[in-house]
Design a protein around this motif. Structure first.
Motif, PDB file in Angstrom:
ATOM      1  N   ALA A  42       0.822  -1.201   0.000  1.00 30.50           N
ATOM      2  CA  ALA A  42       0.000   0.000   0.000  1.00 30.50           C
ATOM      3  C   ALA A  42       0.861   1.258   0.000  1.00 30.50           C
ATOM      4  CB  ALA A  42      -0.917  -0.013   1.212  1.00 30.50           C
ATOM      5  N   PHE A  43       2.147   1.144   0.328  1.00 35.91           N
ATOM      6  CA  PHE A  43       3.021   2.310   0.366  1.00 35.91           C
ATOM      7  C   PHE A  43       3.334   2.790  -1.040  1.00 35.91           C
ATOM      8  CE2 PHE A  43       7.264   4.241   0.261  1.00 35.91           C
ATOM      9  CZ  PHE A  43       7.024   5.330   1.078  1.00 35.91           C
ATOM     10  N   ASN A  44       3.173   4.089  -1.230  1.00 39.89           N
ATOM     11  CA  ASN A  44       3.508   4.726  -2.499  1.00 39.89           C
ATOM     12  C   ASN A  44       4.126   6.072  -2.154  1.00 39.89           C
ATOM     13  OD1 ASN A  44       3.486   6.323  -4.845  1.00 39.89           O
ATOM     14  ND2 ASN A  44       1.748   5.209  -5.680  1.00 39.89           N
ATOM     15  N   PRO A  45       5.393   6.322  -2.501  1.00 41.00           N
ATOM     16  CA  PRO A  45       6.032   7.581  -2.127  1.00 41.00           C
ATOM     17  C   PRO A  45       5.298   8.811  -2.643  1.00 41.00           C
ATOM     18  CG  PRO A  45       7.553   6.155  -3.360  1.00 41.00           C
ATOM     19  CD  PRO A  45       6.256   5.441  -3.250  1.00 41.00           C
ATOM     20  N   SER A  46       4.513   8.646  -3.700  1.00 44.18           N
ATOM     21  CA  SER A  46       3.782   9.784  -4.263  1.00 44.18           C
ATOM     22  C   SER A  46       2.504  10.099  -3.502  1.00 44.18           C
ATOM     23  CB  SER A  46       3.421   9.510  -5.724  1.00 44.18           C
ATOM     24  OG  SER A  46       4.569   9.280  -6.476  1.00 44.18           O
ATOM     25  N   THR A  47       1.887   9.080  -2.891  1.00 48.41           N
ATOM     26  CA  THR A  47       0.595   9.301  -2.246  1.00 48.41           C
ATOM     27  C   THR A  47       0.613   9.097  -0.736  1.00 48.41           C
ATOM     28  OG1 THR A  47      -0.056   7.014  -2.694  1.00 48.41           O
ATOM     29  CG2 THR A  47      -0.662   8.674  -4.343  1.00 48.41           C
ATOM     30  N   SER A  48       1.567   8.358  -0.207  1.00 53.00           N
ATOM     31  CA  SER A  48       1.648   8.143   1.239  1.00 53.00           C
ATOM     32  C   SER A  48       2.218   9.397   1.890  1.00 53.00           C
ATOM     33  CB  SER A  48       2.531   6.933   1.539  1.00 53.00           C
ATOM     34  OG  SER A  48       1.972   5.756   0.982  1.00 53.00           O
ATOM     35  N   THR A  49       1.686   9.755   3.053  1.00 50.44           N
ATOM     36  CA  THR A  49       2.125  10.977   3.725  1.00 50.44           C
ATOM     37  C   THR A  49       2.826  10.637   5.040  1.00 50.44           C
ATOM     38  OG1 THR A  49      -0.049  11.219   4.768  1.00 50.44           O
ATOM     39  CG2 THR A  49       0.323  12.422   2.714  1.00 50.44           C
ATOM     40  N   LEU A  50       3.871  11.397   5.337  1.00 47.65           N
ATOM     41  CA  LEU A  50       4.647  11.209   6.560  1.00 47.65           C
ATOM     42  C   LEU A  50       3.814  11.639   7.763  1.00 47.65           C
ATOM     43  CD1 LEU A  50       7.598  10.423   7.409  1.00 47.65           C
ATOM     44  CD2 LEU A  50       8.040  12.863   7.496  1.00 47.65           C
ATOM     45  N   VAL A  51       3.784  10.807   8.806  1.00 55.31           N
ATOM     46  CA  VAL A  51       3.096  11.135  10.051  1.00 55.31           C
ATOM     47  C   VAL A  51       4.148  11.730  10.984  1.00 55.31           C
ATOM     48  CG1 VAL A  51       1.712  10.260  11.974  1.00 55.31           C
ATOM     49  CG2 VAL A  51       1.495   9.217   9.695  1.00 55.31           C
ATOM     50  N   ALA A  52       4.218  13.048  11.027  1.00 60.30           N
ATOM     51  CA  ALA A  52       5.284  13.756  11.755  1.00 60.30           C
ATOM     52  C   ALA A  52       5.322  13.399  13.235  1.00 60.30           C
ATOM     53  CB  ALA A  52       5.128  15.263  11.579  1.00 60.30           C
ATOM     54  N   SER A  53       4.164  13.223  13.869  1.00 57.20           N
ATOM     55  CA  SER A  53       4.127  12.960  15.313  1.00 57.20           C
ATOM     56  C   SER A  53       4.689  11.590  15.680  1.00 57.20           C
ATOM     57  CB  SER A  53       2.691  13.083  15.824  1.00 57.20           C
ATOM     58  OG  SER A  53       1.870  12.095  15.210  1.00 57.20           O
ATOM     59  N   LYS A  54       4.781  10.670  14.706  1.00 64.76           N
ATOM     60  CA  LYS A  54       5.301   9.324  14.984  1.00 64.76           C
ATOM     61  C   LYS A  54       6.675   9.093  14.356  1.00 64.76           C
ATOM     62  CE  LYS A  54       0.764   7.239  15.433  1.00 64.76           C
ATOM     63  NZ  LYS A  54      -0.170   6.219  14.925  1.00 64.76           N
ATOM     64  N   THR A  55       7.201  10.088  13.670  1.00 66.59           N
ATOM     65  CA  THR A  55       8.469   9.951  12.961  1.00 66.59           C
ATOM     66  C   THR A  55       9.621  10.380  13.848  1.00 66.59           C
ATOM     67  OG1 THR A  55       7.444  10.173  10.804  1.00 66.59           O
ATOM     68  CG2 THR A  55       9.746  10.801  10.942  1.00 66.59           C
ATOM     69  N   THR A  56      10.771   9.709  13.686  1.00 60.86           N
ATOM     70  CA  THR A  56      12.002  10.045  14.403  1.00 60.86           C
ATOM     71  C   THR A  56      13.135  10.108  13.380  1.00 60.86           C
ATOM     72  OG1 THR A  56      12.724   7.764  14.793  1.00 60.86           O
ATOM     73  CG2 THR A  56      11.152   8.701  16.389  1.00 60.86           C
ATOM     74  N   PRO A  57      14.340  10.511  13.782  1.00 64.26           N
ATOM     75  CA  PRO A  57      15.453  10.508  12.828  1.00 64.26           C
ATOM     76  C   PRO A  57      15.743   9.133  12.223  1.00 64.26           C
ATOM     77  CG  PRO A  57      16.001  11.880  14.690  1.00 64.26           C
ATOM     78  CD  PRO A  57      14.716  11.171  15.038  1.00 64.26           C
ATOM     79  N   THR A  58      15.399   8.035  12.936  1.00 64.97           N
ATOM     80  CA  THR A  58      15.693   6.696  12.434  1.00 64.97           C
ATOM     81  C   THR A  58      14.454   5.910  12.017  1.00 64.97           C
ATOM     82  OG1 THR A  58      15.653   5.822  14.682  1.00 64.97           O
ATOM     83  CG2 THR A  58      17.814   6.460  13.788  1.00 64.97           C
ATOM     84  N   GLU A  59      13.268   6.484  12.159  1.00 64.11           N
ATOM     85  CA  GLU A  59      12.034   5.796  11.769  1.00 64.11           C
ATOM     86  C   GLU A  59      11.095   6.767  11.079  1.00 64.11           C
ATOM     87  OE1 GLU A  59       8.215   3.387  13.681  1.00 64.11           O
ATOM     88  OE2 GLU A  59       9.702   4.257  15.007  1.00 64.11           O
ATOM     89  N   GLY A  60      10.667   6.391   9.877  1.00 65.51           N
ATOM     90  CA  GLY A  60       9.673   7.172   9.151  1.00 65.51           C
ATOM     91  C   GLY A  60       8.363   6.414   9.146  1.00 65.51           C
ATOM     92  N   VAL A  61       7.285   7.054   9.617  1.00 65.83           N
ATOM     93  CA  VAL A  61       5.968   6.428   9.650  1.00 65.83           C
ATOM     94  C   VAL A  61       5.098   7.151   8.620  1.00 65.83           C
ATOM     95  CG1 VAL A  61       3.939   5.880  11.053  1.00 65.83           C
ATOM     96  CG2 VAL A  61       6.230   5.853  12.084  1.00 65.83           C
TER      97      VAL A  61
END
Length: 181
Positions: A42-61
């Motif tokens: 389901a991941f698509n770099p064009s349509t999936s959006t980063l969830v800033a509140s769950k993201t860290t320098p080593t993990e992208g959600v």
């Protein structure tokens, strides 16, 4: 000393069986709505959006359009956060008024504008740590190429000093002139 061999019973004979059912479109993971593994990611770099509140320098959600989430992990920082949000670390070097630094995300590492003096300065929580070479030749300016600064003949004995910015920090190498090893 002699140790007797261990005895064991023979392993039972097992006849493999083929599972029954359709595996064309298996269900999604428990707790994750959306497409199953058989219908593609389901991941698509064009349509999936980063969830800033769950993201860290080593993990992208990422939130996917089908409602599922995708986590991308790394063993070292691949992004940094500033007042505008999260950005990928860019280790491409540029010369500035305070030395040579990355174009994005590694502002705590500054390379020297010459081989004499502070060649690498790293800002840590304890303060600035500076690396110098006592055998620096004269003041040699670096040649920049991507993430690498090369101080040709920057050390005594015509040795070349190379500093490469990497997401984890900086890597240094010294190249000896031909025939000197």
């Amino acid at each position: 000393r002699s140790v007797p061999a261990l005895t064991s019973a023979a392993a039972p004979k097992v006849t493999p069986t083929v599972p029954a059912g359709s595996f064309v479109n298996p269900p999604g993971q428990p707790g994750k709505p959306g497409k199953g593994a058989g219908s593609g990611s389901a991941f698509n770099p064009s349509t999936s959006t980063l969830v800033a509140s769950k993201t860290t320098p080593t993990e992208g959600v990422y939130q996917n359009v089908d409602g599922s989430t995708t986590d991308q992990f790394s063993t070292f920082p691949t992004r940094y956060e500033d007042s505008a949000g999260w950005h990928p670390i860019n280790t491409m070097l540029v010369a500035g008024s305070t030395g040579v630094h990355a174009t994005g995300g590694r502002s705590e590492v500054v390379l020297g504008s010459s081989s004499s003096g502070a060649v690498v300065s790293v800002t840590t929580t304890a303060g600035v740590v500076t690396f110098t070479h006592l055998d620096a030749a004269s003041s040699v300016s670096p040649t920049l190429s991507g993430s690498t600064a090369t101080y040709a003949d920057g050390l005594s004995g015509n040795r070349t000093l190379t500093e490469a910015l990497v997401p984890q920090g900086v890597e240094e190498s010294v190249t000896l002139p031909a025939g000197s090893a």
